[in-house]
Design an enzyme around this catalytic site. Structure first.
Site, PDB file in Angstrom:
ATOM      1  N   LYS A   1       0.849  -1.195   0.000  1.00 30.17           N
ATOM      2  CA  LYS A   1       0.000   0.000   0.000  1.00 30.17           C
ATOM      3  C   LYS A   1       0.881   1.240   0.000  1.00 30.17           C
ATOM      4  O   LYS A   1       1.783   1.365   0.836  1.00 30.17           O
ATOM      5  CB  LYS A   1      -0.881  -0.016   1.260  1.00 30.17           C
ATOM      6  CG  LYS A   1      -1.777   1.193   1.413  1.00 30.17           C
ATOM      7  CD  LYS A   1      -2.825   0.944   2.490  1.00 30.17           C
ATOM      8  CE  LYS A   1      -2.436   1.417   3.863  1.00 30.17           C
ATOM      9  NZ  LYS A   1      -2.588   2.862   4.080  1.00 30.17           N
TER      10      LYS A   1
ATOM     11  N   ASP B   1      -3.514   4.268  -1.779  1.00 28.10           N
ATOM     12  CA  ASP B   1      -4.482   4.635  -0.731  1.00 28.10           C
ATOM     13  C   ASP B   1      -4.427   6.137  -0.486  1.00 28.10           C
ATOM     14  O   ASP B   1      -3.915   6.593   0.532  1.00 28.10           O
ATOM     15  CB  ASP B   1      -4.150   3.841   0.543  1.00 28.10           C
ATOM     16  CG  ASP B   1      -5.190   4.052   1.628  1.00 28.10           C
ATOM     17  OD1 ASP B   1      -6.351   4.388   1.307  1.00 28.10           O
ATOM     18  OD2 ASP B   1      -4.844   3.870   2.814  1.00 28.10           O
TER      19      ASP B   1
ATOM     20  N   LYS C   1      -7.288   8.020  -0.782  1.00 25.83           N
ATOM     21  CA  LYS C   1      -8.613   8.390  -0.246  1.00 25.83           C
ATOM     22  C   LYS C   1      -9.140   9.675  -0.888  1.00 25.83           C
ATOM     23  O   LYS C   1      -9.391  10.672  -0.207  1.00 25.83           O
ATOM     24  CB  LYS C   1      -8.550   8.537   1.280  1.00 25.83           C
ATOM     25  CG  LYS C   1      -8.128   7.269   2.010  1.00 25.83           C
ATOM     26  CD  LYS C   1      -8.199   7.461   3.528  1.00 25.83           C
ATOM     27  CE  LYS C   1      -7.895   6.201   4.294  1.00 25.83           C
ATOM     28  NZ  LYS C   1      -6.497   5.762   4.262  1.00 25.83           N
TER      29      LYS C   1
ATOM     30  N   ASP D   1     -13.475  14.735  -3.349  1.00 25.33           N
ATOM     31  CA  ASP D   1     -13.511  16.058  -3.990  1.00 25.33           C
ATOM     32  C   ASP D   1     -14.739  16.094  -4.889  1.00 25.33           C
ATOM     33  O   ASP D   1     -15.551  15.165  -4.850  1.00 25.33           O
ATOM     34  CB  ASP D   1     -12.203  16.260  -4.790  1.00 25.33           C
ATOM     35  CG  ASP D   1     -11.775  17.713  -4.841  1.00 25.33           C
ATOM     36  OD1 ASP D   1     -12.635  18.566  -5.149  1.00 25.33           O
ATOM     37  OD2 ASP D   1     -10.596  18.003  -4.577  1.00 25.33           O
TER      38      ASP D   1
ATOM     39  N   PRO E   1     -16.965  15.519  -8.201  1.00 20.85           N
ATOM     40  CA  PRO E   1     -16.889  14.348  -9.087  1.00 20.85           C
ATOM     41  C   PRO E   1     -15.862  14.492 -10.202  1.00 20.85           C
ATOM     42  O   PRO E   1     -15.093  13.557 -10.491  1.00 20.85           O
ATOM     43  CB  PRO E   1     -18.313  14.236  -9.636  1.00 20.85           C
ATOM     44  CG  PRO E   1     -19.173  14.821  -8.557  1.00 20.85           C
ATOM     45  CD  PRO E   1     -18.364  15.932  -7.962  1.00 20.85           C
ATOM     46  N   ASN E   2     -15.805  15.661 -10.850  1.00 17.34           N
ATOM     47  CA  ASN E   2     -14.904  15.838 -11.991  1.00 17.34           C
ATOM     48  C   ASN E   2     -13.436  15.695 -11.570  1.00 17.34           C
ATOM     49  O   ASN E   2     -12.627  15.073 -12.275  1.00 17.34           O
ATOM     50  CB  ASN E   2     -15.156  17.231 -12.589  1.00 17.34           C
ATOM     51  CG  ASN E   2     -14.381  17.447 -13.862  1.00 17.34           C
ATOM     52  OD1 ASN E   2     -14.510  16.660 -14.797  1.00 17.34           O
ATOM     53  ND2 ASN E   2     -13.558  18.478 -13.890  1.00 17.34           N
ATOM     54  N   THR E   3     -13.103  16.226 -10.400  1.00 18.54           N
ATOM     55  CA  THR E   3     -11.719  16.159  -9.924  1.00 18.54           C
ATOM     56  C   THR E   3     -11.351  14.741  -9.529  1.00 18.54           C
ATOM     57  O   THR E   3     -10.244  14.254  -9.827  1.00 18.54           O
ATOM     58  CB  THR E   3     -11.548  17.125  -8.730  1.00 18.54           C
ATOM     59  OG1 THR E   3     -11.874  18.433  -9.181  1.00 18.54           O
ATOM     60  CG2 THR E   3     -10.135  17.111  -8.183  1.00 18.54           C
TER      61      THR E   3
ATOM     62  N   THR F   1     -12.088   5.102  11.119  1.00 16.24           N
ATOM     63  CA  THR F   1     -12.133   4.396  12.398  1.00 16.24           C
ATOM     64  C   THR F   1     -11.578   5.260  13.534  1.00 16.24           C
ATOM     65  O   THR F   1     -11.730   4.913  14.700  1.00 16.24           O
ATOM     66  CB  THR F   1     -11.326   3.086  12.337  1.00 16.24           C
ATOM     67  OG1 THR F   1     -10.036   3.391  11.848  1.00 16.24           O
ATOM     68  CG2 THR F   1     -11.993   2.078  11.445  1.00 16.24           C
TER      69      THR F   1
ATOM     70  N   GLN G   1      -3.584   0.761  17.548  1.00 18.41           N
ATOM     71  CA  GLN G   1      -4.864   0.201  17.110  1.00 18.41           C
ATOM     72  C   GLN G   1      -5.648  -0.223  18.347  1.00 18.41           C
ATOM     73  O   GLN G   1      -5.084  -0.718  19.304  1.00 18.41           O
ATOM     74  CB  GLN G   1      -4.636  -1.014  16.197  1.00 18.41           C
ATOM     75  CG  GLN G   1      -3.845  -0.719  14.941  1.00 18.41           C
ATOM     76  CD  GLN G   1      -4.685  -0.067  13.843  1.00 18.41           C
ATOM     77  OE1 GLN G   1      -5.815   0.320  14.086  1.00 18.41           O
ATOM     78  NE2 GLN G   1      -4.116   0.055  12.663  1.00 18.41           N
TER      79      GLN G   1
ATOM     80  N   GLY H   1       0.501  -3.608   9.001  1.00 19.20           N
ATOM     81  CA  GLY H   1       1.754  -2.878   8.923  1.00 19.20           C
ATOM     82  C   GLY H   1       2.794  -3.356   9.900  1.00 19.20           C
ATOM     83  O   GLY H   1       3.547  -4.302   9.640  1.00 19.20           O
ATOM     84  N   ARG H   2       2.825  -2.717  11.055  1.00 18.77           N
ATOM     85  CA  ARG H   2       3.949  -2.893  11.980  1.00 18.77           C
ATOM     86  C   ARG H   2       4.239  -4.323  12.420  1.00 18.77           C
ATOM     87  O   ARG H   2       5.419  -4.655  12.600  1.00 18.77           O
ATOM     88  CB  ARG H   2       3.789  -1.935  13.166  1.00 18.77           C
ATOM     89  CG  ARG H   2       4.081  -0.495  12.750  1.00 18.77           C
ATOM     90  CD  ARG H   2       3.476   0.520  13.668  1.00 18.77           C
ATOM     91  NE  ARG H   2       2.030   0.524  13.586  1.00 18.77           N
ATOM     92  CZ  ARG H   2       1.249   1.338  14.283  1.00 18.77           C
ATOM     93  NH1 ARG H   2       1.790   2.207  15.109  1.00 18.77           N
ATOM     94  NH2 ARG H   2      -0.066   1.293  14.145  1.00 18.77           N
TER      95      ARG H   2
END
Ligand code: C5P
Length: 236
Positions: free
Chosen positions: A34, A61, A63, A66, A68-70, A119, A190, A210-211
């Site tokens: 990722k 990732d 995310k 914005d 829709p067009n962008t 989250t 987490q 990850g970690r």
């Protein structure tokens, strides 16, 4: 590009050199890596190309959220980089999600998944921000259904929402889950965690871990151990 297993490892590192060193070790042992806002902001598309050169698939990732067009333009740019999976925010609305799905369409298209409710938000913070009486779980399920109706491939969800989404959105709708920790691993920051086996049994398709892998003395051994833990009967 081969893609064993269900584990995606985030390259949460500051430089291209760090990213390539980690990705080189993981190539052939994980489903994908990722690339998120830290590495992409520092190094840009060159990081995606460097990972592809190692034969690894990329979950970009960023995310997107914005108009829709962008978002459509950003998805088209990500598609031209050849990423396998990319994320947008479901709270950008149905029109934005449909624009993203349309921009991704075509041969060799990336899978597009939506972040529902972050989250990091508590129930109180969520209520204050949205003004809705819905619980986070209800809102997550609502947004997951909207994402599916807009033609997206799936969602990012915390472990505690996997079952509700799988029930509400059916099989074949991709559920990608962070917040996963092997039973013997440190929780780090987490909180609502599940083990890899629990997350997969609950219905997760892909786990972002990850970690427990990147901070292990032997990241490859850690990745292999986790991959073995989340095999289901019928997996190859
Ligand atoms: O090290 P760790 O396993 O906690 O890393 C999890 C990855 O998943 C990080 O890249 C983090 O940004 C991401 N993530 C998360 N929780 C979310 C969404 C994404 O931990 N709700």
């Amino acid at each position: 590009m081969s893609a064993p297993g269900r584990v995606i490892v985030p390259l949460d590192v500051p430089t291209l050199a760090d990213a390539v060193a980690l990705a080189r070790r993981l190539a052939g042992h994980v489903a994908a890596v990722k690339i998120g806002k830290q590495l992409f902001t520092a190094e840009g598309p060159v990081a995606v190309r460097a990972v592809h050169d190692l034969g690894l698939r990329v979950f970009l990732d960023l995310k997107y959220h914005d108009i829709p067009n962008t978002v459509a333009g950003a998805v088209a740019a990500a598609k031209s980089l050849g990423v396998w999976l990319l994320s947008i925010h479901a709270s950008g609305g149905g029109e934005m999600m449909r624009a993203a799905a349309k921009a991704a369409a075509g041969p060799d298209r990336p899978l597009v998944i939506a972040v529902t409710v972050l989250t990091s938000l508590s129930e109180d913070a969520h209520r204050a921000m949205t003004g809705t009486p819905r619980t986070i779980e209800e809102q997550v399920l609502h947004l997951a259904r909207e994402a599916k109706a807009a033609g997206l491939d799936g969602v990012v969800a915390s472990p505690r929402e996997i079952r509700a989404i799988r029930r509400g959105c059916g099989p074949g709708f991709l559920i990608v889950t962070p917040g996963v920790r092997p039973a013997d691993a440190a929780l780090n920051d987490q909180h609502r965690v599940m083990t890899p086996a629990e997350a997969v049994r609950a219905g997760a398709d892909l786990l972002v871990i990850g970690r427990p892998i990147t901070a292990a003395c032997d990241p490859v051994a850690a990745a292999e151990r986790i991959a073995a833990e989340c095999q289901l009967p019928g997996d190859q």
